[in-house]
Write a protein that holds these residues in place. Structure first.
Motif, PDB file in Angstrom:
ATOM      1  N   GLY A  94       0.779  -1.229   0.000  1.00 49.64           N
ATOM      2  CA  GLY A  94       0.000   0.000   0.000  1.00 49.64           C
ATOM      3  C   GLY A  94       0.810   1.277   0.000  1.00 49.64           C
ATOM      4  N   ASN A  95       2.102   1.210   0.323  1.00 51.34           N
ATOM      5  CA  ASN A  95       2.914   2.428   0.370  1.00 51.34           C
ATOM      6  C   ASN A  95       3.506   2.720  -1.007  1.00 51.34           C
ATOM      7  OD1 ASN A  95       4.423   0.058   0.708  1.00 51.34           O
ATOM      8  ND2 ASN A  95       6.056   1.077   1.806  1.00 51.34           N
ATOM      9  N   VAL A  96       2.627   3.027  -1.939  1.00 47.39           N
ATOM     10  CA  VAL A  96       3.056   3.375  -3.284  1.00 47.39           C
ATOM     11  C   VAL A  96       3.569   4.813  -3.266  1.00 47.39           C
ATOM     12  CG1 VAL A  96       1.467   1.764  -4.374  1.00 47.39           C
ATOM     13  CG2 VAL A  96       0.736   4.099  -3.939  1.00 47.39           C
ATOM     14  N   PRO A  97       4.283   5.253  -4.309  1.00 46.29           N
ATOM     15  CA  PRO A  97       4.880   6.590  -4.284  1.00 46.29           C
ATOM     16  C   PRO A  97       3.855   7.707  -4.129  1.00 46.29           C
ATOM     17  CG  PRO A  97       5.878   5.260  -6.011  1.00 46.29           C
ATOM     18  CD  PRO A  97       4.723   4.483  -5.487  1.00 46.29           C
ATOM     19  N   PHE A  98       4.264   8.722  -3.368  1.00 45.02           N
ATOM     20  CA  PHE A  98       3.584  10.012  -3.257  1.00 45.02           C
ATOM     21  C   PHE A  98       2.246   9.961  -2.528  1.00 45.02           C
ATOM     22  CE2 PHE A  98       5.808  10.245  -7.519  1.00 45.02           C
ATOM     23  CZ  PHE A  98       6.942  10.863  -7.019  1.00 45.02           C
ATOM     24  N   ILE A  99       2.000   8.931  -1.732  1.00 43.21           N
ATOM     25  CA  ILE A  99       0.786   8.940  -0.910  1.00 43.21           C
ATOM     26  C   ILE A  99       1.225   8.911   0.554  1.00 43.21           C
ATOM     27  CG2 ILE A  99      -0.510   7.726  -2.692  1.00 43.21           C
ATOM     28  CD1 ILE A  99      -0.534   5.280  -0.871  1.00 43.21           C
ATOM     29  N   PHE A 100       0.285   9.228   1.430  1.00 42.31           N
ATOM     30  CA  PHE A 100       0.597   9.338   2.859  1.00 42.31           C
ATOM     31  C   PHE A 100       0.482   7.966   3.527  1.00 42.31           C
ATOM     32  CE2 PHE A 100      -0.865  13.418   1.338  1.00 42.31           C
ATOM     33  CZ  PHE A 100       0.051  14.311   1.882  1.00 42.31           C
ATOM     34  N   MET A 200      10.504   8.609  -2.908  1.00 44.36           N
ATOM     35  CA  MET A 200       9.121   8.254  -3.191  1.00 44.36           C
ATOM     36  C   MET A 200       8.125   9.002  -2.315  1.00 44.36           C
ATOM     37  SD  MET A 200       9.107   4.189  -4.015  1.00 44.36           S
ATOM     38  CE  MET A 200       9.845   3.547  -5.534  1.00 44.36           C
ATOM     39  N   GLU A 201       8.600   9.895  -1.432  1.00 48.33           N
ATOM     40  CA  GLU A 201       7.679  10.608  -0.549  1.00 48.33           C
ATOM     41  C   GLU A 201       7.102  11.850  -1.224  1.00 48.33           C
ATOM     42  OE1 GLU A 201      10.440   9.110   0.535  1.00 48.33           O
ATOM     43  OE2 GLU A 201       9.209   7.597   1.529  1.00 48.33           O
ATOM     44  N   SER A 202       7.972  12.713  -1.741  1.00 47.04           N
ATOM     45  CA  SER A 202       7.512  13.937  -2.402  1.00 47.04           C
ATOM     46  C   SER A 202       8.661  14.504  -3.223  1.00 47.04           C
ATOM     47  CB  SER A 202       7.029  14.979  -1.381  1.00 47.04           C
ATOM     48  OG  SER A 202       8.130  15.578  -0.724  1.00 47.04           O
ATOM     49  N   ASP A 203       8.352  15.557  -3.983  1.00 47.22           N
ATOM     50  CA  ASP A 203       9.384  16.203  -4.788  1.00 47.22           C
ATOM     51  C   ASP A 203      10.447  16.863  -3.928  1.00 47.22           C
ATOM     52  OD1 ASP A 203       8.197  15.460  -7.138  1.00 47.22           O
ATOM     53  OD2 ASP A 203       7.160  17.362  -7.464  1.00 47.22           O
ATOM     54  N   ARG A 270       3.041  17.542  -3.538  1.00 45.51           N
ATOM     55  CA  ARG A 270       3.911  18.721  -3.623  1.00 45.51           C
ATOM     56  C   ARG A 270       3.223  19.930  -2.994  1.00 45.51           C
ATOM     57  NH1 ARG A 270       5.568  21.334  -9.365  1.00 45.51           N
ATOM     58  NH2 ARG A 270       6.761  19.382  -9.590  1.00 45.51           N
ATOM     59  N   ARG A 271       1.945  20.141  -3.327  1.00 41.61           N
ATOM     60  CA  ARG A 271       1.233  21.289  -2.759  1.00 41.61           C
ATOM     61  C   ARG A 271       1.135  21.174  -1.247  1.00 41.61           C
ATOM     62  NH1 ARG A 271      -1.848  20.536  -7.595  1.00 41.61           N
ATOM     63  NH2 ARG A 271      -3.271  19.129  -6.497  1.00 41.61           N
ATOM     64  N   TYR A 272       0.896  19.986  -0.762  1.00 38.76           N
ATOM     65  CA  TYR A 272       0.802  19.777   0.681  1.00 38.76           C
ATOM     66  C   TYR A 272       2.145  20.061   1.347  1.00 38.76           C
ATOM     67  CZ  TYR A 272      -0.127  17.402   5.123  1.00 38.76           C
ATOM     68  OH  TYR A 272      -0.281  17.105   6.448  1.00 38.76           O
ATOM     69  N   THR A 273       3.252  19.655   0.736  1.00 39.43           N
ATOM     70  CA  THR A 273       4.579  19.854   1.303  1.00 39.43           C
ATOM     71  C   THR A 273       4.982  21.319   1.270  1.00 39.43           C
ATOM     72  OG1 THR A 273       5.150  17.646   0.474  1.00 39.43           O
ATOM     73  CG2 THR A 273       6.958  19.032   1.226  1.00 39.43           C
ATOM     74  N   LEU A 274       4.511  22.051   0.259  1.00 35.70           N
ATOM     75  CA  LEU A 274       4.899  23.450   0.123  1.00 35.70           C
ATOM     76  C   LEU A 274       4.275  24.349   1.180  1.00 35.70           C
ATOM     77  CD1 LEU A 274       4.900  24.150  -3.716  1.00 35.70           C
ATOM     78  CD2 LEU A 274       6.830  24.325  -2.149  1.00 35.70           C
ATOM     79  N   VAL A 275       3.155  23.941   1.771  1.00 39.61           N
ATOM     80  CA  VAL A 275       2.446  24.805   2.713  1.00 39.61           C
ATOM     81  C   VAL A 275       3.339  25.229   3.882  1.00 39.61           C
ATOM     82  CG1 VAL A 275       0.550  24.898   4.371  1.00 39.61           C
ATOM     83  CG2 VAL A 275       0.156  24.014   2.070  1.00 39.61           C
TER      84      VAL A 275
END
Length: 400
Positions: A94-100, A200-203, A270-275
């Motif tokens: 279930g831990n595919v790239p870019f999901i929480f 695989m977590e975020s940009d 990416r948007r979530y990380t940028l906040v």
């Protein structure tokens, strides 16, 4: 000239101490913001280590309190693979790239422990979908069916932490603290390949040590949810998504499915990380602007209190440009004291390897913060220095 500037600064040491403290805190704020931005920029420019373009995530759910037998799941995978436009499918965790969603642990080899490591479950087709770059060895294959240990592929950073410069292929490691009891063969991991570090977590995330365990093709485990990575032909869109969903429903109508584009999830993450990064930058900018305004006001007040001194120097032959450069030079010397104090504090971060970051981002942040503080101080001192240079000696002495 420099000695004269130090004398003038010392004679006004109480007022200059406040300026130095203000410059010190400005440097610290700029250093913190700079370190975050430089680290984020370095991570953003680094390769992900895999190819996420044209990859979709198919999530298949058996329903509440239901299980999906592996035989039926394999039938679904075969049917999806046969859909025109689908290049390859791979079953994964279930831990595919870019999901929480993450799975992580610590591993051990001959008393040497790894850092916290992400681990994934992957089948033999996973690498054909994700296109990780193999540095050593190979990916899983049917020849591993008879292995007495769980075949795994590890990332280069995990390889270095467990095996250093020694060989890694064919080595066997375990979970952290395996104990004295006999270890199940599935908890003994046999290295068959090494791939480049992956993000695989975020940009904006740094590479994290990673391990991929082989999903056994004959495993009879039942899942409530299965995650399937699907590589599709370039230009595929919503029509193919609908075909895939209908294909899953055609195999068994008791299951539900969702198809999501990995690249869309990357942009969402990416948007979530940028906040928080943007929030930190706004706070830092607010503090710097307030500091600059305070510095400008202090310098302006300083000149108004030194009009008699300025008039006397002009009467003795000092030029307006010389007076202006004197005030600017004083501020540069005061700024140097504040930067040195801030630099001593900031230097502790690379020395202590704070937040597990390399030294380079910290050193770059120190240089950027110092340059920014000098620039801000020079800009704030420019107009008051011009004001001091324009004071006429007769006017200043008459006021006194």
């Amino acid at each position: 000239m420099l000695r004269h500037l130090f004398t003038l600064i010392w004679n006004r040491k109480q007022a200059n101490a406040l300026l130095i403290s203000e410059i010190f805190f400005s440097f610290v704020v700029l250093f913190g913001v700079g370190a975050v931005l430089i680290t984020a920029a370095r991570n953003f420019l680094a390769p992900h280590g895999f190819d996420y373009d044209q990859v979709w995530r198919l999530e298949v759910r058996a329903g509440q309190n239901r299980k999906m037998p592996r035989a039926e799941l394999d039938d679904v995978l075969r049917q999806v693979q046969a859909v025109p436009g689908v290049r390859m499918v791979a079953l994964t965790s279930g831990n595919v790239p870019f999901i929480f969603n993450t799975n992580n642990s610590v591993f051990e080899y001959q008393g040497k422990k790894s850092p916290v490591t992400n681990y994934y479950h992957a089948d033999d087709q996973y690498n054909q979908v994700m296109r990780l770059h193999l540095r050593e060895g190979r990916w899983f294959a049917p020849i591993d069916d008879g292995s007495h240990h769980r075949p795994v592929v590890i990332s280069q950073d995990l390889r270095e932490s467990l095996f250093g410069n020694g060989p890694a292929l064919g080595k066997i490691f375990t979970w952290e603290n395996p104990g004295k009891d006999p270890i199940n063969y599935q908890d003994q991991f046999l290295v068959t390949g090494v791939v480049d570090p992956v993000r695989m977590e975020s940009d904006f995330s740094a590479p994290i040590p990673s391990m991929w365990q082989r999903l056994l093709p004959y495993d009879t485990t039942h899942w409530e949810t299965a995650n399937v990575l699907v590589r599709v032909a370039p230009g595929s869109a919503g029509e193919l998504q609908e075909k895939i969903a209908r294909t899953v429903a055609g195999v068994t109508r008791q299951w539900t499915s969702q198809v999501r584009v990995i690249n869309d999830e990357r942009l969402h993450r990416r948007r979530y990380t940028l906040v928080p990064v943007v929030g930190l930058c706004i706070i830092g900018l607010f503090l710097i602007v307030n500091g600059a305004l305070g510095l400008f006001g202090v310098l302006w007040y300083n000149i108004s209190q030194r009009r008699a001194e300025i008039g006397l120097r002009r009467a003795m032959g000092a030029t307006g440009a010389g007076i202006g450069w004197q005030f600017l030079g004083e501020m540069m010397v005061v700024t140097t004291f504040g930067v040195l104090l801030g630099g001593m504090l900031a230097a502790q971060f690379p020395l202590l390897h704070a937040f597990n970051l390399p030294a380079q981002p910290y050193l770059m942040a120190i240089g950027a913060a110092a340059a920014a503080v000098y620039a801000i101080t020079a800009i704030c001192a420019w107009q008051p220095s011009r004001l001091a240079a324009a004071i006429q000696p007769a006017v200043a002495l008459r006021e006194e």
